[in-house]
Design a protein around this motif. Structure first.
Motif, PDB file in Angstrom:
ATOM      1  N   GLN A  45     -75.648  96.782  97.664  1.00 39.94           N
ATOM      2  CA  GLN A  45     -75.846  95.552  98.420  1.00 39.94           C
ATOM      3  C   GLN A  45     -77.279  95.563  98.922  1.00 39.94           C
ATOM      4  O   GLN A  45     -77.624  96.295  99.836  1.00 39.94           O
ATOM      5  N   GLY A  46     -78.132  94.794  98.255  1.00 40.31           N
ATOM      6  CA  GLY A  46     -79.535  94.695  98.643  1.00 40.31           C
ATOM      7  C   GLY A  46     -79.741  93.526  99.593  1.00 40.31           C
ATOM      8  O   GLY A  46     -78.819  93.120 100.295  1.00 40.31           O
ATOM      9  N   ALA A  47     -80.938  92.967  99.601  1.00 38.31           N
ATOM     10  CA  ALA A  47     -81.276  91.878 100.518  1.00 38.31           C
ATOM     11  C   ALA A  47     -80.730  90.525 100.062  1.00 38.31           C
ATOM     12  O   ALA A  47     -80.716  89.581 100.823  1.00 38.31           O
ATOM     13  N   HIS A  48     -80.297  90.418  98.809  1.00 41.69           N
ATOM     14  CA  HIS A  48     -79.700  89.170  98.323  1.00 41.69           C
ATOM     15  C   HIS A  48     -78.290  89.044  98.877  1.00 41.69           C
ATOM     16  O   HIS A  48     -77.643  90.042  99.168  1.00 41.69           O
ATOM     17  N   HIS A 105     -82.961  98.115 107.525  1.00 46.02           N
ATOM     18  CA  HIS A 105     -82.193  99.336 107.744  1.00 46.02           C
ATOM     19  C   HIS A 105     -81.423  99.560 106.448  1.00 46.02           C
ATOM     20  O   HIS A 105     -80.984  98.604 105.806  1.00 46.02           O
ATOM     21  N   LEU A 106     -81.259 100.802 106.062  1.00 45.84           N
ATOM     22  CA  LEU A 106     -80.588 101.147 104.815  1.00 45.84           C
ATOM     23  C   LEU A 106     -79.642 102.313 105.061  1.00 45.84           C
ATOM     24  O   LEU A 106     -80.032 103.316 105.666  1.00 45.84           O
ATOM     25  N   SER A 121     -74.290 106.584  95.554  1.00 47.70           N
ATOM     26  CA  SER A 121     -73.014 105.958  95.225  1.00 47.70           C
ATOM     27  C   SER A 121     -72.819 104.651  95.990  1.00 47.70           C
ATOM     28  O   SER A 121     -72.089 103.770  95.552  1.00 47.70           O
ATOM     29  N   HIS A 122     -73.471 104.554  97.123  1.00 52.94           N
ATOM     30  CA  HIS A 122     -73.347 103.377  97.982  1.00 52.94           C
ATOM     31  C   HIS A 122     -74.708 103.096  98.610  1.00 52.94           C
ATOM     32  O   HIS A 122     -75.342 104.019  99.136  1.00 52.94           O
ATOM     33  N   TYR A 123     -75.143 101.841  98.560  1.00 53.49           N
ATOM     34  CA  TYR A 123     -76.454 101.426  99.063  1.00 53.49           C
ATOM     35  C   TYR A 123     -76.248 100.123  99.792  1.00 53.49           C
ATOM     36  O   TYR A 123     -75.804  99.133  99.200  1.00 53.49           O
ATOM     37  N   HIS A 124     -76.556 100.114 101.086  1.00 54.85           N
ATOM     38  CA  HIS A 124     -76.334  98.909 101.886  1.00 54.85           C
ATOM     39  C   HIS A 124     -77.544  98.647 102.768  1.00 54.85           C
ATOM     40  O   HIS A 124     -77.888  99.450 103.622  1.00 54.85           O
ATOM     41  N   VAL A 125     -78.207  97.517 102.535  1.00 55.51           N
ATOM     42  CA  VAL A 125     -79.380  97.109 103.303  1.00 55.51           C
ATOM     43  C   VAL A 125     -78.957  96.071 104.333  1.00 55.51           C
ATOM     44  O   VAL A 125     -78.110  95.225 104.052  1.00 55.51           O
ATOM     45  N   SER A 126     -79.545  96.153 105.512  1.00 59.10           N
ATOM     46  CA  SER A 126     -79.369  95.092 106.499  1.00 59.10           C
ATOM     47  C   SER A 126     -80.728  94.768 107.104  1.00 59.10           C
ATOM     48  O   SER A 126     -81.580  95.648 107.254  1.00 59.10           O
ATOM     49  N   GLY A 127     -80.917  93.486 107.398  1.00 55.87           N
ATOM     50  CA  GLY A 127     -82.151  93.042 108.022  1.00 55.87           C
ATOM     51  C   GLY A 127     -82.177  93.447 109.487  1.00 55.87           C
ATOM     52  O   GLY A 127     -81.140  93.731 110.088  1.00 55.87           O
ATOM     53  N   CYS A 129     -82.522  92.836 113.467  1.00 57.13           N
ATOM     54  CA  CYS A 129     -82.029  91.767 114.340  1.00 57.13           C
ATOM     55  C   CYS A 129     -83.102  90.703 114.541  1.00 57.13           C
ATOM     56  O   CYS A 129     -84.278  91.033 114.764  1.00 57.13           O
ATOM     57  N   GLY A 130     -82.709  89.466 114.442  1.00 54.73           N
ATOM     58  CA  GLY A 130     -83.641  88.364 114.637  1.00 54.73           C
ATOM     59  C   GLY A 130     -84.520  88.085 113.436  1.00 54.73           C
ATOM     60  O   GLY A 130     -85.399  87.251 113.486  1.00 54.73           O
ATOM     61  N   MET A 131     -84.263  88.773 112.331  1.00 56.95           N
ATOM     62  CA  MET A 131     -85.095  88.607 111.146  1.00 56.95           C
ATOM     63  C   MET A 131     -84.317  87.814 110.102  1.00 56.95           C
ATOM     64  O   MET A 131     -83.130  88.020 109.921  1.00 56.95           O
ATOM     65  N   THR A 132     -84.984  86.933 109.421  1.00 55.28           N
ATOM     66  CA  THR A 132     -84.384  86.214 108.316  1.00 55.28           C
ATOM     67  C   THR A 132     -84.568  87.051 107.055  1.00 55.28           C
ATOM     68  O   THR A 132     -85.674  87.454 106.753  1.00 55.28           O
ATOM     69  N   VAL A 133     -83.486  87.311 106.361  1.00 52.99           N
ATOM     70  CA  VAL A 133     -83.570  88.112 105.146  1.00 52.99           C
ATOM     71  C   VAL A 133     -84.119  87.249 104.022  1.00 52.99           C
ATOM     72  O   VAL A 133     -83.654  86.135 103.792  1.00 52.99           O
ATOM     73  N   ALA A 134     -85.111  87.771 103.350  1.00 54.44           N
ATOM     74  CA  ALA A 134     -85.750  87.058 102.251  1.00 54.44           C
ATOM     75  C   ALA A 134     -84.861  87.090 101.015  1.00 54.44           C
ATOM     76  O   ALA A 134     -84.037  87.976 100.860  1.00 54.44           O
ATOM     77  N   THR A 135     -85.030  86.136 100.133  1.00 57.24           N
ATOM     78  CA  THR A 135     -84.233  86.104  98.918  1.00 57.24           C
ATOM     79  C   THR A 135     -84.752  87.107  97.890  1.00 57.24           C
ATOM     80  O   THR A 135     -84.040  87.486  96.991  1.00 57.24           O
ATOM     81  N   SER A 136     -85.980  87.540  98.016  1.00 59.08           N
ATOM     82  CA  SER A 136     -86.533  88.574  97.153  1.00 59.08           C
ATOM     83  C   SER A 136     -86.974  89.691  98.056  1.00 59.08           C
ATOM     84  O   SER A 136     -87.716  89.446  99.002  1.00 59.08           O
ATOM     85  N   VAL A 137     -86.472  90.918  97.734  1.00 57.64           N
ATOM     86  CA  VAL A 137     -86.648  91.995  98.692  1.00 57.64           C
ATOM     87  C   VAL A 137     -87.755  91.625  99.587  1.00 57.64           C
ATOM     88  O   VAL A 137     -88.058  91.917 100.522  1.00 57.64           O
TER      89      VAL A 137
END
Length: 137
Positions: A45-48, A105-106, A121-127, A129-137
């Motif tokens: 689960q990346g930034a998309h 944060h990853l 085996s598991h990869y989870h990105v989160s933006g 707080c208060g940040m808008t996650v971009a559609t491209s990393v």
């Protein structure tokens, strides 16, 4: 050095080795190299929005990233979960070709495949707080 400090240092070396290979693939825009850092059935689960399962999804995600994207990271915490399973909390900073920095944060979970062979085996990105996650990393 105490045994627990020695073991923690080994965990640090494992996580660093895997994340350095991931970083090398990102920095050189080699999506296949990035995907090779993951298990065949990895949950990614990346930034998309959404997620993918397996190396193909990881490779497709990083193929969409701009050439010239780089990443640096700081490992914040490492926890052994059970034998042959490590969890790490990491702060990566991706830099776009135009110099824009994206901070996340990853959380990664690594599985030992064979002696000295660990994969994500598991990869989870989160933006942040208060940040808008971009559609491209």
């Amino acid at each position: 050095m105490s045994e627990s400090a020695e073991v923690k240092m080994d965990y640090q070396a494992v996580i660093t080795r895997v994340l350095d290979a991931w970083k090398d693939g990102v920095d050189s825009h080699r999506p296949g190299r990035v995907a090779a850092c993951f298990t065949e059935d990895a949950l990614f689960q990346g930034a998309h929005p959404g997620y993918s399962l397996g190396r193909k999804g990881v490779e497709e995600y990083y193929a969409e990233q701009p050439v010239g994207l780089t990443v640096r990271y700081e490992i914040r915490e490492i926890r052994p979960l059970v034998q042959d399973v490590l969890s790490a909390y990491v702060d990566p900073v991706f830099t776009r070709p135009d110099g824009t920095e994206l901070r996340f944060h990853l959380t990664v979970i690594l599985l030992q495949q064979a002696e000295n062979d660990w994969l994500i085996s598991h990869y989870h990105v989160s933006g942040l707080c208060g940040m808008t996650v971009a559609t491209s990393v």
